[in-house]
Design a protein around this motif. Structure first.
Motif, mmCIF file in Angstrom:
data_model
loop_
_atom_site.group_PDB
_atom_site.id
_atom_site.type_symbol
_atom_site.label_atom_id
_atom_site.label_comp_id
_atom_site.label_asym_id
_atom_site.label_seq_id
_atom_site.Cartn_x
_atom_site.Cartn_y
_atom_site.Cartn_z
ATOM 1 N N ILE A 1 10.865 1.033 2.657
ATOM 2 C CA ILE A 1 9.419 1.024 2.829
ATOM 3 C C ILE A 1 9.051 -0.044 3.841
ATOM 4 O O ILE A 1 9.295 -1.232 3.607
ATOM 5 C CB ILE A 1 8.699 0.755 1.498
ATOM 6 C CG1 ILE A 1 9.120 1.806 0.479
ATOM 7 C CG2 ILE A 1 7.196 0.723 1.682
ATOM 8 C CD1 ILE A 1 9.115 1.325 -0.923
ATOM 9 N N ASN A 2 8.464 0.366 4.943
ATOM 10 C CA ASN A 2 8.001 -0.569 5.963
ATOM 11 C C ASN A 2 6.479 -0.626 5.863
ATOM 12 O O ASN A 2 5.807 0.393 6.031
ATOM 13 C CB ASN A 2 8.441 -0.103 7.347
ATOM 14 C CG ASN A 2 8.383 -1.204 8.360
ATOM 15 O OD1 ASN A 2 7.822 -2.269 8.123
ATOM 16 N ND2 ASN A 2 8.970 -0.949 9.514
ATOM 17 N N VAL A 3 5.971 -1.822 5.567
ATOM 18 C CA VAL A 3 4.537 -1.952 5.328
ATOM 19 C C VAL A 3 4.062 -3.332 5.772
ATOM 20 O O VAL A 3 4.799 -4.309 5.689
ATOM 21 C CB VAL A 3 4.209 -1.702 3.833
ATOM 22 C CG1 VAL A 3 4.887 -2.712 2.932
ATOM 23 C CG2 VAL A 3 2.725 -1.656 3.584
ATOM 24 N N LYS A 4 2.828 -3.398 6.254
ATOM 25 C CA LYS A 4 2.246 -4.678 6.654
ATOM 26 C C LYS A 4 1.710 -5.373 5.404
ATOM 27 O O LYS A 4 0.882 -4.815 4.686
ATOM 28 C CB LYS A 4 1.127 -4.476 7.667
ATOM 29 C CG LYS A 4 0.647 -5.759 8.284
ATOM 30 C CD LYS A 4 -0.249 -5.486 9.471
ATOM 31 C CE LYS A 4 -0.420 -6.778 10.255
ATOM 32 N NZ LYS A 4 -1.021 -6.520 11.548
ATOM 33 N N TRP B 1 2.313 -14.566 9.218
ATOM 34 C CA TRP B 1 1.629 -13.627 8.317
ATOM 35 C C TRP B 1 0.201 -13.402 8.740
ATOM 36 O O TRP B 1 -0.432 -14.311 9.229
ATOM 37 C CB TRP B 1 1.728 -14.152 6.880
ATOM 38 C CG TRP B 1 3.148 -14.205 6.470
ATOM 39 C CD1 TRP B 1 3.988 -15.274 6.592
ATOM 40 C CD2 TRP B 1 3.934 -13.138 5.961
ATOM 41 N NE1 TRP B 1 5.241 -14.928 6.160
ATOM 42 C CE2 TRP B 1 5.243 -13.637 5.770
ATOM 43 C CE3 TRP B 1 3.660 -11.812 5.644
ATOM 44 C CZ2 TRP B 1 6.267 -12.836 5.272
ATOM 45 C CZ3 TRP B 1 4.678 -11.027 5.139
ATOM 46 C CH2 TRP B 1 5.964 -11.545 4.962
ATOM 47 N N PRO B 2 -0.327 -12.173 8.580
ATOM 48 C CA PRO B 2 0.306 -10.970 8.018
ATOM 49 C C PRO B 2 1.438 -10.458 8.904
ATOM 50 O O PRO B 2 1.438 -10.674 10.117
ATOM 51 C CB PRO B 2 -0.825 -9.952 7.920
ATOM 52 C CG PRO B 2 -1.881 -10.450 8.835
ATOM 53 C CD PRO B 2 -1.692 -11.930 9.004
ATOM 54 N N SER B 3 2.380 -9.775 8.261
ATOM 55 C CA SER B 3 3.566 -9.322 8.973
ATOM 56 C C SER B 3 4.105 -8.034 8.359
ATOM 57 O O SER B 3 3.857 -7.727 7.201
ATOM 58 C CB SER B 3 4.636 -10.421 8.884
ATOM 59 O OG SER B 3 5.778 -10.068 9.610
ATOM 60 N N GLU B 4 4.866 -7.298 9.177
ATOM 61 C CA GLU B 4 5.570 -6.121 8.670
ATOM 62 C C GLU B 4 6.707 -6.601 7.765
ATOM 63 O O GLU B 4 7.379 -7.578 8.078
ATOM 64 C CB GLU B 4 6.169 -5.309 9.817
ATOM 65 C CG GLU B 4 5.153 -4.620 10.680
ATOM 66 C CD GLU B 4 4.544 -3.395 10.042
ATOM 67 O OE1 GLU B 4 5.256 -2.669 9.324
ATOM 68 O OE2 GLU B 4 3.341 -3.172 10.256
ATOM 69 N N TYR B 5 6.904 -5.909 6.655
ATOM 70 C CA TYR B 5 7.992 -6.258 5.736
ATOM 71 C C TYR B 5 8.718 -4.975 5.353
ATOM 72 O O TYR B 5 8.080 -3.944 5.122
ATOM 73 C CB TYR B 5 7.457 -6.960 4.481
ATOM 74 C CG TYR B 5 8.575 -7.484 3.617
ATOM 75 C CD1 TYR B 5 9.247 -8.649 3.961
ATOM 76 C CD2 TYR B 5 8.990 -6.782 2.494
ATOM 77 C CE1 TYR B 5 10.303 -9.121 3.195
ATOM 78 C CE2 TYR B 5 10.040 -7.250 1.726
ATOM 79 C CZ TYR B 5 10.692 -8.414 2.075
ATOM 80 O OH TYR B 5 11.732 -8.876 1.319
ATOM 81 N N LEU B 6 10.039 -5.060 5.271
ATOM 82 C CA LEU B 6 10.848 -3.907 4.901
ATOM 83 C C LEU B 6 11.403 -4.101 3.496
ATOM 84 O O LEU B 6 12.208 -4.994 3.254
ATOM 85 C CB LEU B 6 12.002 -3.720 5.896
ATOM 86 C CG LEU B 6 12.958 -2.564 5.594
ATOM 87 C CD1 LEU B 6 12.234 -1.217 5.665
ATOM 88 C CD2 LEU B 6 14.126 -2.585 6.567
#
Length: 97
Positions: free
Chosen positions: A70-73, A24-29
């Motif tokens: 939704i793909n977001v960091k 983390w931080p990381s992309e999350y779907l």
């Protein structure tokens, strides 16, 4: 066991899994399903506004439901879970996947 206790246990397990599987931080779907004729898609969109999210929607075969991806960091698993709770509290009839 009541629903709120089950829900909290689910989020605790998810948080542990997220810490174990990502840096983390990381992309999350995120994935959600809402009724197409509701304002759910717009409401979800507004909850992720200003986060740099990439949002895609797909209508179901018969058009009754819309899936929202939704793909977001995100900065950490707590932020991921906070956003899930925010969507659940603010979007009627949403299904989180």
């Amino acid at each position: 066991m009541d629903n709120s206790k089950k829900t909290e246990e689910f989020y605790e397990k998810l948080k542990a899994q997220l810490y174990d599987t990502a840096t983390w931080p990381s992309e999350y779907l995120y994935k959600f399903i809402v009724l197409t004729d509701s304002s759910g898609v717009n409401h979800i969109d507004s909850l992720f506004d200003n986060l740099g999210a990439v949002i895609t929607t797909t209508a179901s075969k018969k058009g009754k439901y819309t899936s929202v991806s939704i793909n977001v960091k995100m900065k950490d698993p707590e932020a991921v879970i906070t956003k899930y709770k925010e969507v659940a509290e603010n979007v009627e009839g949403v299904i989180s996947l």
